[in-house]
Scaffold this motif. Sequence first.
Motif, PDB file in Angstrom:
ATOM      1  N   ASP A 112       0.828  -1.200   0.000  1.00  0.00           N
ATOM      2  CA  ASP A 112       0.000   0.000   0.000  1.00  0.00           C
ATOM      3  C   ASP A 112       0.871   1.261   0.000  1.00  0.00           C
ATOM      4  O   ASP A 112       0.538   2.261  -0.668  1.00  0.00           O
ATOM      5  CB  ASP A 112      -0.935  -0.002   1.206  1.00  0.00           C
ATOM      6  CG  ASP A 112      -2.015   1.055   1.114  1.00  0.00           C
ATOM      7  OD1 ASP A 112      -3.074   0.768   0.532  1.00  0.00           O
ATOM      8  OD2 ASP A 112      -1.791   2.179   1.617  1.00  0.00           O
ATOM      9  N   VAL A 113       1.970   1.210   0.737  1.00  0.00           N
ATOM     10  CA  VAL A 113       2.888   2.364   0.749  1.00  0.00           C
ATOM     11  C   VAL A 113       3.510   2.548  -0.637  1.00  0.00           C
ATOM     12  O   VAL A 113       3.621   3.680  -1.133  1.00  0.00           O
ATOM     13  CB  VAL A 113       3.976   2.178   1.818  1.00  0.00           C
ATOM     14  CG1 VAL A 113       5.037   3.270   1.707  1.00  0.00           C
ATOM     15  CG2 VAL A 113       3.365   2.172   3.209  1.00  0.00           C
ATOM     16  N   LEU A 114       3.912   1.456  -1.277  1.00  0.00           N
ATOM     17  CA  LEU A 114       4.492   1.576  -2.610  1.00  0.00           C
ATOM     18  C   LEU A 114       3.489   2.169  -3.595  1.00  0.00           C
ATOM     19  O   LEU A 114       3.863   2.938  -4.492  1.00  0.00           O
ATOM     20  CB  LEU A 114       4.957   0.195  -3.101  1.00  0.00           C
ATOM     21  CG  LEU A 114       6.153  -0.433  -2.376  1.00  0.00           C
ATOM     22  CD1 LEU A 114       6.491  -1.771  -3.005  1.00  0.00           C
ATOM     23  CD2 LEU A 114       7.368   0.489  -2.396  1.00  0.00           C
ATOM     24  N   LYS A 115       2.215   1.853  -3.415  1.00  0.00           N
ATOM     25  CA  LYS A 115       1.187   2.329  -4.335  1.00  0.00           C
ATOM     26  C   LYS A 115       0.779   3.765  -4.037  1.00  0.00           C
ATOM     27  O   LYS A 115       0.678   4.610  -4.951  1.00  0.00           O
ATOM     28  CB  LYS A 115      -0.032   1.412  -4.258  1.00  0.00           C
ATOM     29  CG  LYS A 115      -1.183   1.841  -5.158  1.00  0.00           C
ATOM     30  CD  LYS A 115      -2.369   0.897  -5.010  1.00  0.00           C
ATOM     31  CE  LYS A 115      -3.550   1.353  -5.879  1.00  0.00           C
ATOM     32  NZ  LYS A 115      -4.725   0.446  -5.722  1.00  0.00           N
ATOM     33  N   ASN A 116       0.543   4.057  -2.772  1.00  0.00           N
ATOM     34  CA  ASN A 116      -0.064   5.337  -2.398  1.00  0.00           C
ATOM     35  C   ASN A 116       0.906   6.326  -1.764  1.00  0.00           C
ATOM     36  O   ASN A 116       0.512   7.450  -1.426  1.00  0.00           O
ATOM     37  CB  ASN A 116      -1.249   5.087  -1.460  1.00  0.00           C
ATOM     38  CG  ASN A 116      -2.348   4.290  -2.127  1.00  0.00           C
ATOM     39  OD1 ASN A 116      -2.834   4.664  -3.189  1.00  0.00           O
ATOM     40  ND2 ASN A 116      -2.727   3.168  -1.509  1.00  0.00           N
ATOM     41  N   ARG A 117       2.116   5.872  -1.500  1.00  0.00           N
ATOM     42  CA  ARG A 117       3.170   6.734  -0.973  1.00  0.00           C
ATOM     43  C   ARG A 117       2.721   7.517   0.262  1.00  0.00           C
ATOM     44  O   ARG A 117       2.182   6.915   1.198  1.00  0.00           O
ATOM     45  CB  ARG A 117       3.693   7.659  -2.077  1.00  0.00           C
ATOM     46  CG  ARG A 117       4.343   6.884  -3.236  1.00  0.00           C
ATOM     47  CD  ARG A 117       4.874   7.771  -4.318  1.00  0.00           C
ATOM     48  NE  ARG A 117       5.939   8.660  -3.830  1.00  0.00           N
ATOM     49  CZ  ARG A 117       7.222   8.319  -3.686  1.00  0.00           C
ATOM     50  NH1 ARG A 117       7.610   7.099  -3.991  1.00  0.00           N
ATOM     51  NH2 ARG A 117       8.107   9.197  -3.242  1.00  0.00           N
ATOM     52  N   GLU A 118       2.868   8.835   0.282  1.00  0.00           N
ATOM     53  CA  GLU A 118       2.554   9.618   1.481  1.00  0.00           C
ATOM     54  C   GLU A 118       1.085   9.537   1.874  1.00  0.00           C
ATOM     55  O   GLU A 118       0.732   9.813   3.024  1.00  0.00           O
ATOM     56  CB  GLU A 118       2.938  11.092   1.274  1.00  0.00           C
ATOM     57  CG  GLU A 118       4.440  11.342   1.207  1.00  0.00           C
ATOM     58  CD  GLU A 118       4.961  11.328  -0.211  1.00  0.00           C
ATOM     59  OE1 GLU A 118       6.022  11.935  -0.453  1.00  0.00           O
ATOM     60  OE2 GLU A 118       4.313  10.705  -1.097  1.00  0.00           O
ATOM     61  N   ALA A 119       0.234   9.160   0.932  1.00  0.00           N
ATOM     62  CA  ALA A 119      -1.201   9.068   1.227  1.00  0.00           C
ATOM     63  C   ALA A 119      -1.578   7.739   1.866  1.00  0.00           C
ATOM     64  O   ALA A 119      -2.730   7.560   2.287  1.00  0.00           O
ATOM     65  CB  ALA A 119      -2.012   9.270  -0.056  1.00  0.00           C
ATOM     66  N   SER A 120      -0.629   6.828   1.968  1.00  0.00           N
ATOM     67  CA  SER A 120      -0.946   5.514   2.544  1.00  0.00           C
ATOM     68  C   SER A 120      -1.157   5.619   4.051  1.00  0.00           C
ATOM     69  O   SER A 120      -0.358   6.249   4.749  1.00  0.00           O
ATOM     70  CB  SER A 120       0.190   4.524   2.267  1.00  0.00           C
ATOM     71  OG  SER A 120      -0.022   3.317   2.993  1.00  0.00           O
ATOM     72  N   PRO A 121      -2.191   4.975   4.580  1.00  0.00           N
ATOM     73  CA  PRO A 121      -2.374   4.965   6.043  1.00  0.00           C
ATOM     74  C   PRO A 121      -1.300   4.157   6.758  1.00  0.00           C
ATOM     75  O   PRO A 121      -1.210   4.210   7.986  1.00  0.00           O
ATOM     76  CB  PRO A 121      -3.758   4.333   6.211  1.00  0.00           C
ATOM     77  CG  PRO A 121      -3.952   3.496   4.994  1.00  0.00           C
ATOM     78  CD  PRO A 121      -3.272   4.242   3.877  1.00  0.00           C
ATOM     79  N   TYR A 122      -0.478   3.428   5.994  1.00  0.00           N
ATOM     80  CA  TYR A 122       0.563   2.583   6.588  1.00  0.00           C
ATOM     81  C   TYR A 122       1.965   3.192   6.455  1.00  0.00           C
ATOM     82  O   TYR A 122       2.955   2.525   6.764  1.00  0.00           O
ATOM     83  CB  TYR A 122       0.567   1.201   5.925  1.00  0.00           C
ATOM     84  CG  TYR A 122      -0.748   0.469   6.047  1.00  0.00           C
ATOM     85  CD1 TYR A 122      -1.142  -0.105   7.250  1.00  0.00           C
ATOM     86  CD2 TYR A 122      -1.607   0.371   4.949  1.00  0.00           C
ATOM     87  CE1 TYR A 122      -2.357  -0.773   7.365  1.00  0.00           C
ATOM     88  CE2 TYR A 122      -2.822  -0.300   5.053  1.00  0.00           C
ATOM     89  CZ  TYR A 122      -3.195  -0.867   6.266  1.00  0.00           C
ATOM     90  OH  TYR A 122      -4.398  -1.525   6.372  1.00  0.00           O
TER      91      TYR A 122
END
Length: 436
Positions: A112-122
């Motif tokens: 999820d971090v790789l996909k959404n970067r700073e917007a990731s809740p993780y």
Amino acid sequence: MWFESSVFYQIYPLGACGAPFENDHQPAHRLERLFSWIPALNELGIDCILLNPVFESISHGYDTTDYRQVDTRLGDNDDLAGFVSHCHRAGIRVILDGVFNHVGREFAPFLDVLKNREASPYKDWFMIDFYADNNYGDHLSYQNWEGNNNLVKLNLNNPDVVHYLLETVKYWIDTFDIDGLRLDVAYCLAPDFLRALHTYAKQLCPGFFLMGETLHGDYNQWMNEQMLDSCTNYECYKGLYSSFNTCNFFEILYSFNRQFGNEQWCLYRGKHLFNFVDNHDVERIASILNVKTNLPLIYTMLMTMPGIPCIYYGSEWGMEGKKNADDTTLRPEVKDLQRNELTDTIRKLIDIHHQESALIDGSYAQVALTNTACIYARENEKEVIWTCVNLDEQPAVLGVNYAGTMIDLLHENEDVLIRNQITIDARSARILKREK
């Protein structure tokens, strides 16, 4: 506690059960193979099995991708629950490998971090630098384990991560009825996390065993009333094989005394370190010892030194294994457990370990020592046990400050008359006992 008097048996299931090194995601119930091992381990005298990583991962098991699903290469959650249940019916406990320092790159929150970067809740589950790059071309970098970018370090100072991992432990207890955990690379884990884990697990199960993988330093920083019950004793692991190969018992008996001696400065008196002569990370003891016939002697010391002894699967019959790039040679497939003279000797040593209380809670003291022969004592209010080992090709005669009779537990409880000296046959051992 139960673990203080137990003999452990370590299994690396992905290797032992013949799983492919890379996860092919093809369901296979390979874990079922271990069911047939239970009677033999029960007969050997094993009290607890340590299973190395069993949860979904990319390759070797320490790159976890799903903490709550048994690795597809091994089977499913029902297979693991069934194995633990069968072990419990045989009187054998089971502990799992808790890999809480890092995860694999396919762990869902990291994806999820790789996909959404700073917007990731993780994003705060890991230590991410969004203004850097790495060898994967992620256009970000992150803390890893010892320079391995395939192992993404978890942020154990994040309350959400801690909550997730503690809930995972509860899931394992509720689902599989496990009896404890080995904490992988415990020397990397945040002290506050270890304290939280201790409090949480002991509230769920007061007898839950927490053992940490540690290498060097003062083990008391991890093994204490707020954190872990035990730690891997790499100091004595090295001292054991080194003393045998260099014919220098001064090395290992120095470590024994440094750790467990009667002086006030000795480090771990009254504690129970986790002892071994090999495991899934180091070369097999049968491949390390220069003299293979010394295998029964090194296991004699393992079973009589202070602490909790552990046997690595296959080594009880002298399996060899030298390191390779991915450690697969240390973790081979085993279709059936074997038995030979070494196995029989180890079984006898386990029986002695179980029967003699001084080997569990007794103090430690050096009795006699040369380069190639030694005697050390374990003593409690009931009995005195002397372990006598001779590496030389000639009998050894050692002076002792005792005159009287002891019985030799290794040789049919025969009486041994001692008049201030003990003779130890060439390349042999004696375990002598007298009641107080």
